[in-house]
Design a protein around this motif. Structure first.
Motif, PDB file in Angstrom:
ATOM      1  N   ALA A  66       1.113   6.247   1.247  1.00 29.80           N
ATOM      2  CA  ALA A  66       1.061   7.504   0.496  1.00 29.80           C
ATOM      3  C   ALA A  66       2.346   7.703  -0.306  1.00 29.80           C
ATOM      4  O   ALA A  66       2.296   8.067  -1.489  1.00 29.80           O
ATOM      5  CB  ALA A  66       0.833   8.678   1.444  1.00 29.80           C
ATOM      6  N   LEU A  67       3.499   7.462   0.313  1.00 32.43           N
ATOM      7  CA  LEU A  67       4.769   7.611  -0.400  1.00 32.43           C
ATOM      8  C   LEU A  67       4.881   6.613  -1.545  1.00 32.43           C
ATOM      9  O   LEU A  67       5.370   6.949  -2.625  1.00 32.43           O
ATOM     10  CB  LEU A  67       5.943   7.434   0.564  1.00 32.43           C
TER      11      LEU A  67
ATOM     12  N   ALA B 252      10.398   4.283  -3.635  1.00 32.90           N
ATOM     13  CA  ALA B 252       9.643   4.608  -2.430  1.00 32.90           C
ATOM     14  C   ALA B 252       9.856   3.543  -1.365  1.00 32.90           C
ATOM     15  O   ALA B 252       9.968   3.869  -0.171  1.00 32.90           O
ATOM     16  CB  ALA B 252       8.158   4.754  -2.754  1.00 32.90           C
ATOM     17  N   ASN B 253       9.936   2.273  -1.755  1.00 27.44           N
ATOM     18  CA  ASN B 253      10.204   1.208  -0.797  1.00 27.44           C
ATOM     19  C   ASN B 253      11.575   1.363  -0.155  1.00 27.44           C
ATOM     20  O   ASN B 253      11.731   1.132   1.035  1.00 27.44           O
ATOM     21  CB  ASN B 253      10.086  -0.168  -1.462  1.00 27.44           C
ATOM     22  N   VAL B 254      12.568   1.754  -0.943  1.00 30.15           N
ATOM     23  CA  VAL B 254      13.905   1.982  -0.393  1.00 30.15           C
ATOM     24  C   VAL B 254      13.844   3.120   0.621  1.00 30.15           C
ATOM     25  O   VAL B 254      14.376   3.011   1.734  1.00 30.15           O
ATOM     26  CB  VAL B 254      14.921   2.291  -1.517  1.00 30.15           C
TER      27      VAL B 254
ATOM     28  N   GLY C 106       8.708   0.619   6.796  1.00 31.13           N
ATOM     29  CA  GLY C 106       8.267  -0.632   6.181  1.00 31.13           C
ATOM     30  C   GLY C 106       8.242  -0.522   4.673  1.00 31.13           C
ATOM     31  O   GLY C 106       8.694   0.464   4.095  1.00 31.13           O
ATOM     32  N   ARG C 107       7.705  -1.556   4.047  1.00 32.89           N
ATOM     33  CA  ARG C 107       7.670  -1.638   2.591  1.00 32.89           C
ATOM     34  C   ARG C 107       6.274  -2.035   2.149  1.00 32.89           C
ATOM     35  O   ARG C 107       5.536  -2.647   2.889  1.00 32.89           O
ATOM     36  CB  ARG C 107       8.637  -2.707   2.089  1.00 32.89           C
ATOM     37  N   ILE C 108       5.944  -1.714   0.919  1.00 27.82           N
ATOM     38  CA  ILE C 108       4.701  -2.141   0.304  1.00 27.82           C
ATOM     39  C   ILE C 108       5.075  -3.142  -0.779  1.00 27.82           C
ATOM     40  O   ILE C 108       5.820  -2.819  -1.702  1.00 27.82           O
ATOM     41  CB  ILE C 108       3.926  -0.959  -0.337  1.00 27.82           C
ATOM     42  N   GLU C 109       4.594  -4.356  -0.646  1.00 27.05           N
ATOM     43  CA  GLU C 109       4.855  -5.392  -1.639  1.00 27.05           C
ATOM     44  C   GLU C 109       3.579  -5.624  -2.434  1.00 27.05           C
ATOM     45  O   GLU C 109       2.499  -5.739  -1.861  1.00 27.05           O
ATOM     46  CB  GLU C 109       5.289  -6.694  -0.966  1.00 27.05           C
TER      47      GLU C 109
END
Length: 54
Positions: free
Chosen positions: A10-11, A27-29, A37-40
């Motif tokens: 969502a973020l 948002a990943n930071v 976690g992160r979205i790649e």
């Protein structure tokens, strides 16, 4: 899907919607700092994990 994954996605979506790719990176930071976690984004069309199946 866990609460943490839903929140991360969502973020990331909000960041992308507001500022495009720089917003997604921001948002990943943020989610990394929060321990979510992160979205790649995968750009490999033959990736077996995320390529659409026909």
């Amino acid at each position: 899907m866990s609460f943490r994954e839903r929140l991360t996605r969502a973020l990331h979506a909000v960041g992308l919607r507001i500022a495009g790719e720089p917003g997604g990176r921001a948002a990943n930071v943020l989610t990394s700092l929060l321990g979510l976690g992160r979205i790649e984004r995968c750009t490999n069309p033959t990736c077996t994990n995320c390529a659409p199946t026909a």
